[in-house]
Design a protein around this motif. Structure first.
Motif, PDB file in Angstrom:
ATOM      1  N   TYR A 185       0.831  -1.206   0.000  1.00 34.61           N
ATOM      2  CA  TYR A 185       0.000   0.000   0.000  1.00 34.61           C
ATOM      3  C   TYR A 185       0.866   1.257   0.000  1.00 34.61           C
ATOM      4  N   VAL A 186       1.934   1.250   0.801  1.00 37.55           N
ATOM      5  CA  VAL A 186       2.822   2.402   0.880  1.00 37.55           C
ATOM      6  C   VAL A 186       3.484   2.656  -0.465  1.00 37.55           C
ATOM      7  N   ASP A 205       9.202   6.917   5.197  1.00 38.90           N
ATOM      8  CA  ASP A 205      10.189   6.916   4.122  1.00 38.90           C
ATOM      9  C   ASP A 205      10.082   5.588   3.378  1.00 38.90           C
ATOM     10  N   MET A 206       9.637   5.649   2.150  1.00 40.50           N
ATOM     11  CA  MET A 206       9.411   4.423   1.383  1.00 40.50           C
ATOM     12  C   MET A 206      10.696   3.688   1.047  1.00 40.50           C
ATOM     13  N   ASN A 207      11.838   4.303   1.289  1.00 45.56           N
ATOM     14  CA  ASN A 207      13.114   3.652   1.009  1.00 45.56           C
ATOM     15  C   ASN A 207      13.646   2.868   2.208  1.00 45.56           C
ATOM     16  N   GLN A 208      12.918   2.931   3.316  1.00 42.83           N
ATOM     17  CA  GLN A 208      13.330   2.195   4.508  1.00 42.83           C
ATOM     18  C   GLN A 208      13.001   0.721   4.371  1.00 42.83           C
ATOM     19  N   SER A 209      13.472  -0.061   5.339  1.00 41.53           N
ATOM     20  CA  SER A 209      13.162  -1.488   5.377  1.00 41.53           C
ATOM     21  C   SER A 209      11.680  -1.671   5.693  1.00 41.53           C
ATOM     22  N   PRO A 210      11.095  -2.822   5.322  1.00 42.73           N
ATOM     23  CA  PRO A 210       9.683  -3.068   5.643  1.00 42.73           C
ATOM     24  C   PRO A 210       9.364  -2.886   7.121  1.00 42.73           C
TER      25      PRO A 210
END
Length: 280
Positions: A185-186, A205-210
């Motif tokens: 979803y993110v 931050d969409m670049n972070q780990s799940p």
């Protein structure tokens, strides 16, 4: 109630009970223990106003524990029984669910126990405003939000309940659903996320780990509720299934320090304690 819900007939009254994993009893016990701990606050309010228990996802009122193969009270019946047993009964139990028959069954069970109940049918985003309309504006209220998934936990539900001056919120936040769907979803900027946690993109931050994304989203959601004037209880107990999977957290919000203290006490249980509590 989820379309995937399963039911089995409870021989005690020949009505349906919701089939659940035994870990569901953990949250029921915490609800009951909180109600017990907060009874003196209800007693104080009862002298000049009324106190209510709100369950926007009530189910049929009884549970069948899959592993133990036994029946137990669901949250509305447990809430009424503990409040009555401790001699500070709720003046109103407001219950709601998506399924008309399920609500009717729960209502009939509560009425059989002598509980003052009002029932509502439909999605929570429709029923919660209706429930708020019948509550004593000066009263003390406990709202239990126990949805099957994050999608049903819209922020508007919380905002509506926050309109009551004296309301505590106990919320089932599905970490299992978060693990299954949140990352997708993110990354897709799914509009459903905005309904759950407005302005979530400011914190995630969409670049972070799940795992970091899941934590950031939960933290942002809590921050949004803080913005409505609530404090969050320090204890966010995890409820896990028999395989050790994290299913959900119980998150408590209140504007009152005594209520937060009560939650701290009520939240600290083990499965062994919860089963003993049910047997008493």
């Amino acid at each position: 109630m989820s379309s995937k819900a399963r039911f089995i007939t409870d021989p005690s009254d020949d009505k349906p009970a919701l089939v659940v994993g035994d870990w569901a009893l953990d949250k029921i016990v915490r609800v009951a223990r909180y109600i017990d701990c907060a009874r003196e606050a209800r007693r104080k309010f009862s002298s000049f106003s009324s106190c209510s228990f709100i369950d926007a996802f009530s189910g049929p009122g009884r549970l069948f524990l899959r592993q133990a193969k036994s029946f137990a009270d669901g949250s509305p019946l447990a809430a009424w029984n503990i409040s009555k047993r401790k001699k500070v009964p709720f003046e109103l139990l407001a219950i709601a669910d998506l399924n008309k028959e399920t609500v009717s069954v729960c209502e009939s069970r509560l009425k059989a126990l002598g509980a003052p109940v009002k029932s509502f049918v439909g999605p929570a985003e429709d029923t919660v405003p209706q429930i708020s309309g019948v509550l004593d504006k000066k009263g003390l209220h406990l709202a239990f939000l126990d949805p099957f998934n994050l999608g049903a936990l819209t922020f508007e539900l919380i905002r509506t309940l926050a309109g009551m001056r004296h309301v505590d919120l106990l919320i089932h936040y599905s970490t299992y659903d978060s693990k299954l769907n949140l990352i997708e979803y993110v990354r897709n900027r799914d509009p459903r996320l905005e309904r759950i946690a407005p302005n979530w993109q400011r914190s995630v931050d969409m670049n972070q780990s799940p795992r970091s994304i899941q934590r950031a989203f939960l933290k942002h959601w809590i921050s949004n509720v803080h913005g409505l004037g609530f404090k969050c209880g320090d204890e966010l107990p995890e409820v896990r299934n028999t395989r050790g999977q994290d299913l959900y957290r119980l998150v408590f919000f209140s504007r009152n320090d005594f209520a937060l203290h009560c939650w701290q006490e009520a939240s600290r249980i083990s499965r062994q304690i919860s089963l003993r509590f049910e047997e008493r």
